[in-house]
Scaffold this active site. Sequence first.
Site, PDB file in Angstrom:
ATOM      1  N   HIS A  65      57.170 -10.855  32.090  1.00  7.25           N
ATOM      2  CA  HIS A  65      55.598 -11.773  32.309  1.00  7.25           C
ATOM      3  C   HIS A  65      54.948 -12.372  31.701  1.00  7.25           C
ATOM      4  O   HIS A  65      54.413 -12.410  30.944  1.00  7.25           O
ATOM      5  CB  HIS A  65      54.414 -10.646  31.589  1.00  7.25           C
ATOM      6  CG  HIS A  65      54.583  -8.984  32.328  1.00  7.25           C
ATOM      7  ND1 HIS A  65      54.303  -7.420  32.155  1.00  7.25           N
ATOM      8  CD2 HIS A  65      54.649  -8.947  33.724  1.00  7.25           C
ATOM      9  CE1 HIS A  65      54.059  -6.592  33.128  1.00  7.25           C
ATOM     10  NE2 HIS A  65      53.877  -7.496  33.888  1.00  7.25           N
ATOM     11  N   HIS A  66      56.977 -13.238  31.161  1.00 13.50           N
ATOM     12  CA  HIS A  66      56.636 -14.486  29.921  1.00 13.50           C
ATOM     13  C   HIS A  66      55.745 -15.322  30.673  1.00 13.50           C
ATOM     14  O   HIS A  66      55.009 -16.111  29.720  1.00 13.50           O
ATOM     15  CB  HIS A  66      58.234 -14.512  29.508  1.00 13.50           C
ATOM     16  CG  HIS A  66      58.672 -15.537  30.928  1.00 13.50           C
ATOM     17  ND1 HIS A  66      59.392 -15.152  31.622  1.00 13.50           N
ATOM     18  CD2 HIS A  66      58.710 -16.890  30.239  1.00 13.50           C
ATOM     19  CE1 HIS A  66      59.514 -16.088  32.761  1.00 13.50           C
ATOM     20  NE2 HIS A  66      60.186 -17.581  31.800  1.00 13.50           N
ATOM     21  N   LYS A  71      56.118 -13.518  40.397  1.00 17.11           N
ATOM     22  CA  LYS A  71      56.151 -14.012  41.822  1.00 17.11           C
ATOM     23  C   LYS A  71      57.759 -13.930  42.650  1.00 17.11           C
ATOM     24  O   LYS A  71      59.182 -13.707  42.041  1.00 17.11           O
ATOM     25  CB  LYS A  71      56.306 -15.483  41.763  1.00 17.11           C
ATOM     26  CG  LYS A  71      56.768 -16.193  43.151  1.00 17.11           C
ATOM     27  CD  LYS A  71      54.918 -16.056  43.415  1.00 17.11           C
ATOM     28  CE  LYS A  71      54.689 -17.263  44.660  1.00 17.11           C
ATOM     29  NZ  LYS A  71      54.859 -15.537  45.305  1.00 17.11           N
ATOM     30  N   LYS A  95      65.331 -17.574  38.557  1.00 15.38           N
ATOM     31  CA  LYS A  95      65.080 -18.760  39.731  1.00 15.38           C
ATOM     32  C   LYS A  95      63.711 -19.315  39.253  1.00 15.38           C
ATOM     33  O   LYS A  95      64.150 -20.742  39.712  1.00 15.38           O
ATOM     34  CB  LYS A  95      65.100 -18.025  41.051  1.00 15.38           C
ATOM     35  CG  LYS A  95      65.017 -19.354  42.072  1.00 15.38           C
ATOM     36  CD  LYS A  95      64.701 -17.908  43.421  1.00 15.38           C
ATOM     37  CE  LYS A  95      66.003 -16.665  43.708  1.00 15.38           C
ATOM     38  NZ  LYS A  95      65.641 -16.065  45.059  1.00 15.38           N
ATOM     39  N   LYS A 107      59.614  -8.631  42.322  1.00  8.86           N
ATOM     40  CA  LYS A 107      60.156  -8.510  43.990  1.00  8.86           C
ATOM     41  C   LYS A 107      59.963  -7.022  44.089  1.00  8.86           C
ATOM     42  O   LYS A 107      59.887  -5.987  43.162  1.00  8.86           O
ATOM     43  CB  LYS A 107      61.954  -8.487  43.378  1.00  8.86           C
ATOM     44  CG  LYS A 107      62.590  -8.162  45.065  1.00  8.86           C
ATOM     45  CD  LYS A 107      62.325 -10.157  45.365  1.00  8.86           C
ATOM     46  CE  LYS A 107      63.348 -10.418  46.744  1.00  8.86           C
ATOM     47  NZ  LYS A 107      63.923 -11.929  46.460  1.00  8.86           N
ATOM     48  N   SER A 363      56.209 -21.989  47.138  1.00  7.28           N
ATOM     49  CA  SER A 363      55.473 -21.165  46.683  1.00  7.28           C
ATOM     50  C   SER A 363      54.843 -21.277  46.208  1.00  7.28           C
ATOM     51  O   SER A 363      52.758 -20.866  46.111  1.00  7.28           O
ATOM     52  CB  SER A 363      56.108 -20.004  47.048  1.00  7.28           C
ATOM     53  OG  SER A 363      56.409 -18.934  47.995  1.00  7.28           O
TER      54      SER A 363
END
Length: 472
Positions: A65-66, A71, A95, A107, A363
């Site tokens: 949550h930084h 995503k 990534k 994920k 994205s």
Amino acid sequence: MSTNPRYSFFKGVERSFDKAAKFTRFPKGILNQIKECNSTLQVKFPVLINGKVEVFEAYRVQHSHHKLPCKGGVRFSKSVNQDEVMALAALMTYKCAIVNVPFGGGKGGIKIDPSIYSVADLERITRRYTFELCKKNFIGPGLDVPAPDYGTSSREMSWIVDTYSSLNPSDLNALGCVTGKPISQGGVRGRVEATGMGVFFGIREACSIKEDMAKLGLSTGIKGKAIIIQGLGNVGYHAAKYCQQAGAIIVGLIEYNGAIYKESGLDIDEVQAYRKRNGSLLNFPGATSFEDETKGLEQPCDILIPAALEAVIHKDNAHAIQAKIIGEAANGPLTPDADDILNKKGVLVIPDMYLNAGGVTVSYFEWLKNLSHVRYGRLEKRFTENRYSDIVSSLEALTNKNVGAIERRNILKGPEEIDLIHSGLEDTMMGSYHEIRDIYINTAGVEDMRTAAFICAINKIGVAYEELGIFP
Ligand code: GLU
């Protein structure tokens, strides 16, 4: 896949993280916070299939949550389990940091074999999964934004956005709750091919560096390189296509039910059409076939691109790999043991968390489009064309010469959405390669690109945590 049933993908990611963490300045506490999965949702929900209730097991993991939103894709596969989703979510965090996309990692997955369900069943399962995510605050344009992954595509994303929008009718930014959508549902042009194209840009960049290629005994440039690709899904197919277009020779292709090899080269579209007709690559005319598809990985080539699932190269087959470069288009295709073996052999491993980041990069562009509510190029296309037209006309007047009609059309063309997306992706993949490589060559003791990539990610996330402050 790895023959070791106790192989933990998440532990493998942690092992690579720990190897890199030693080269960073952060204290143990911050490193632990970076490593852990922040929130894990496991749900079991019922769906009526052919008049009978079936219970499905599904996950969504928010690794970090930084930065928000989290995503990462949603996969539909029989092998989905918590360990796998946690590992994949962690890789998403690293990534995003590497390619400077301002998201935390996430994920999701449903444990399901999508091939045995009808489209209508899959729609109900996907919508019910989205409903569960909504109930638990695990989806939203500012919270957590899923995307396609193994076994899912724009079709599932359109069901997700429709379900989310119906449950959140006043959310102005509802389209940004998921990416990889069809264009008609708020998607962006260029998302479908983005991961494969990013793989191509990354490999092309690696091959353009003379001293690195010389160390491997290879010539500079992707042209003429012999490539084997494992997995002909969206990522593998597009990676193969762009490499072939750039003059590489696709010598081998591998699917889950067979592999083929042809030294003089295979045409990716001919093979894909053959596979669709016959259900397998086997007996493709003019090529050698391998019923044991794992043999395909061990054939001679310059570059091997595993583009399917994790742990396909492990301690039992790593020694047999002949490639000098491995481009990890899949997430986690090498186990840490395989990684050690290949690094010792001097193979250049271009790590997943960089090489397949093209998908999440585009994205990000899609999410920005959704939040800005305007198509890329809409504001500047005509302006640019008028400007270039004035410049060409002035040059013609000054030189008393005319530019030909075709040249004029090419010069004047203002950027369309697809042009901007492709160039943004190319720039990201080229820039990030050098960020990682600079760490690799400038940090004493770092012996592989994966460790350098982890260092790159940890440095950025560590600073974010420091600046965020930790609650007392
Ligand atoms: N599933 C892709 C990945 O593993 C894309 C994720 C995204 O676009 O959010 O990188």
